[in-house]
Design an enzyme around this catalytic site. Structure first.
Site, PDB file in Angstrom:
ATOM      1  N   LYS A  75       0.873  -1.185   0.000  1.00  0.00           N
ATOM      2  CA  LYS A  75       0.000   0.000   0.000  1.00  0.00           C
ATOM      3  C   LYS A  75       0.903   1.226   0.000  1.00  0.00           C
ATOM      4  O   LYS A  75       1.733   1.416   0.899  1.00  0.00           O
ATOM      5  CB  LYS A  75      -0.890  -0.039   1.249  1.00  0.00           C
ATOM      6  CG  LYS A  75      -1.720   1.179   1.514  1.00  0.00           C
ATOM      7  CD  LYS A  75      -2.703   1.508   0.408  1.00  0.00           C
ATOM      8  CE  LYS A  75      -3.623   0.383   0.054  1.00  0.00           C
ATOM      9  NZ  LYS A  75      -4.586   0.671  -1.012  1.00  0.00           N
ATOM     10  N   HIS A  84     -10.297  -7.145  -4.514  1.00  0.00           N
ATOM     11  CA  HIS A  84      -9.943  -6.068  -3.595  1.00  0.00           C
ATOM     12  C   HIS A  84     -10.486  -6.393  -2.206  1.00  0.00           C
ATOM     13  O   HIS A  84     -11.442  -7.146  -2.076  1.00  0.00           O
ATOM     14  CB  HIS A  84     -10.597  -4.786  -4.134  1.00  0.00           C
ATOM     15  CG  HIS A  84     -10.769  -3.710  -3.115  1.00  0.00           C
ATOM     16  ND1 HIS A  84     -11.971  -3.463  -2.479  1.00  0.00           N
ATOM     17  CD2 HIS A  84      -9.905  -2.787  -2.636  1.00  0.00           C
ATOM     18  CE1 HIS A  84     -11.821  -2.436  -1.657  1.00  0.00           C
ATOM     19  NE2 HIS A  84     -10.581  -2.008  -1.737  1.00  0.00           N
TER      20      HIS A  84
HETATM   21  O1  GKR Z   1      -7.296  -0.277   4.136  1.00  0.00           O
HETATM   22  O2  GKR Z   1      -6.166   1.546   3.911  1.00  0.00           O
HETATM   23  C1  GKR Z   1      -6.768   0.606   3.440  1.00  0.00           C
HETATM   24  C2  GKR Z   1      -6.854   0.455   1.947  1.00  0.00           C
HETATM   25  O3  GKR Z   1      -6.266   1.547   1.337  1.00  0.00           O
HETATM   26  C3  GKR Z   1      -8.275   0.297   1.493  1.00  0.00           C
HETATM   27  O4  GKR Z   1      -9.062   1.352   1.979  1.00  0.00           O
HETATM   28  C4  GKR Z   1      -8.399   0.232  -0.025  1.00  0.00           C
HETATM   29  O5  GKR Z   1      -9.754   0.270  -0.367  1.00  0.00           O
HETATM   30  O6  GKR Z   1      -7.377  -1.955   0.076  1.00  0.00           O
HETATM   31  C5  GKR Z   1      -7.915  -1.001  -0.698  1.00  0.00           C
HETATM   32  C6  GKR Z   1      -7.225  -0.801  -2.020  1.00  0.00           C
HETATM   33  O7  GKR Z   1      -6.698  -1.749  -2.549  1.00  0.00           O
HETATM   34  O8  GKR Z   1      -7.265   0.296  -2.556  1.00  0.00           O
HETATM   35 MG    MG Z   2      -6.308  -0.661  -4.364  1.00  0.00          MG
END
Ligand code: GKR
Ligand code: MG
Length: 415
Positions: A186, A313
């Site tokens: 991420k 996702h």
């Molecule tokens: O949990 O911070 C998180 C992710 O950024 C999530 O909100 C996203 O929706 O996992 C997700 C993604 O792949 O963008």
């Molecule tokens: Mg994503």
């Protein structure tokens, strides 16, 4: 013949502990919200679903559920029609800018599949067309993270991860615990060069692992164009690097690395422009917002016809969602990449028997009819009390981030 008409629908909001994970929108709050849906049929069978727990979704579910009595759990067209009638008025209230209707349909639809499976002794993956893989592969989902929440909640045992070394340590632990193969980072948090340095450290330590990076639209088109040669050959796909179909189409035109999305192709109306512009070549589907398991199977077929890659996702979630994702993936022939899951980040659970266990990074379809999971009512009650006590009603990563870094501000793209 079992009586599979809906007699009652119960929705219980819950909050579960969530670590301070970072993303382009900020930082995770100490608790994440979900709703647990129970659809009870005329013969007393209870089907389970798990969905979002934010106020707008809860309000919309409250509008719809009184109108479902008498509907057969197999009547998914009827379910969609009733949701359409009753959700429309509540849509304005949904400030998240996301579509409420498919979320509400999905929340109830999964519980309908589970109820039907439990009433007839069939697994959901069999009802969805048949199992095509014995186990479903998931990826190690890495996050930059703080060591502790700003409110002083005792630190979790993952520790801080703000450097390439921290990421490597996190990946090693995630792999040792669950055996994942692919690794997703991420991103969109720090300077992109810094994040790519993190990817390189992962590549050096895990030479065979397929890698992905997901800045959540945090990079500008120019930045992404400048950096994408460094990512060619390093990642299996580049996820939502920049904002929108147009911006990502410009990036995709300049690289052979496929672009993937869970942000800009999230509704059927986005598919035609995506195909016309060749923006994203991989769809990261999510049954929670695509309208449920049936709609997700249809999406998979569309991806197959149009030559798009497909994976899944996730958001912070518990075991009912994971079971539904696993049944769906087990019944989807063209799953082309390992699915995402936040599950290893969650310590609380709402299903009997505790956390589902990955073996070699994969999850077997839970045994038994329906989704193969049952509710731990004591845990449901505890997590509901936690929901009432924590006072959170909307996910707000930005406000949470400002508690850690008062000067931080949200921007997308940011870099
Ligand atoms: O949990 O911070 C998180 C992710 O950024 C999530 O909100 C996203 O929706 O996992 C997700 C993604 O792949 O963008
Ligand atoms: Mg994503």
């Amino acid at each position: 013949m079992p009586d599979t008409r809906i007699a009652d629908v119960r929705v219980t909001p819950i909050a579960f502990a969530d670590p301070p994970l970072l993303n382009n929108a900020g930082c995770h709050q100490p608790f994440a919200l979900r709703s647990i849906i129970e659809v009870e049929t005329g013969d007393g069978t209870v089907g389970l679903g798990e969905s979002y727990g934010s106020q707008p979704v809860l309000k919309a579910l409250a509008r719809v559920t009184p109108h479902l009595t008498g509907l057969d759990v197999t009547d998914l067209n009827g379910l969609a029609a009733r949701c359409r009638t009753h959700v429309t008025g509540a849509m304005d209230a949904y400030t998240g800018g996301e579509r409420l209707l498919p979320r509400v349909i999905a929340a109830i639809e999964v519980a309908c599949w589970d109820a039907y499976g439990k009433a007839t002794g069939r697994r959901v993956c069999d009802l969805l067309g048949g199992q095509v893989r014995q186990t479903v592969p998931f990826s190690a989902y890495l996050f930059y993270k703080f060591g502790q929440h700003a409110d002083g909640t005792p630190p979790d045992d993952w520790g801080e991860a703000l450097t390439p070394e921290g990421l490597v340590e996190q990946a090693a632990r995630m792999k040792a615990l669950h055996g994942f193969d692919a690794i997703k980072l991420k991103a969109g948090v720090f300077e992109p060069e810094e994040e790519i340095e993190g990817l390189r450290a992962l590549r050096d330590t895990f030479p065979e692992a397929p890698l992905r990076i997901d800045p959540n639209g945090g990079w500008s088109v120019e930045t992404t164009l400048k950096l994408s040669p460094q990512l060619d050959g390093l990642v299996e796909y580049l996820e939502d690097p920049t904002v929108g179909i147009e911006g990502n189409a410009r990036v995709q035109a300049a690289t052979d690395t496929p672009l993937a999305t869970n942000m800009y192709v999230v509704h059927e109306s986005h598919l035609p422009p995506n195909m016309a512009r060749d923006a994203f070549r991989v769809i990261l589907s999510d049954h929670h917002y695509w309208g449920g398991l049936r709609a997700s199977r249809e999406l998979a077929r569309i991806c197959e016809i149009w030559g798009l890659g497909l994976s899944m996702h996730s958001n912070s979630h518990l075991g009912i969602s994971l079971a539904a994702m696993t049944h769906l993936a087990a019944a989807t022939p063209n799953l082309t990449y390992d699915c995402d899951t936040h599950y290893p980040w969650q310590s609380d659970e709402v299903i009997e028997g505790g956390k589902l266990a990955f073996t070699g990074g994969c999850l077997a379809v839970p045994e038994g009819p329906g989704l193969g999971v049952t509710l731990d009512r004591a845990e449901l009650a505890r997590l509901h009390r936690q929901y009432l006590a924590c006072g959170i009603t909307l996910r707000d990563d930005a406000t949470e981030m400002k508690k850690h870094r008062p000067d931080w501000s949200f921007a997308r793209p940011k870099f």
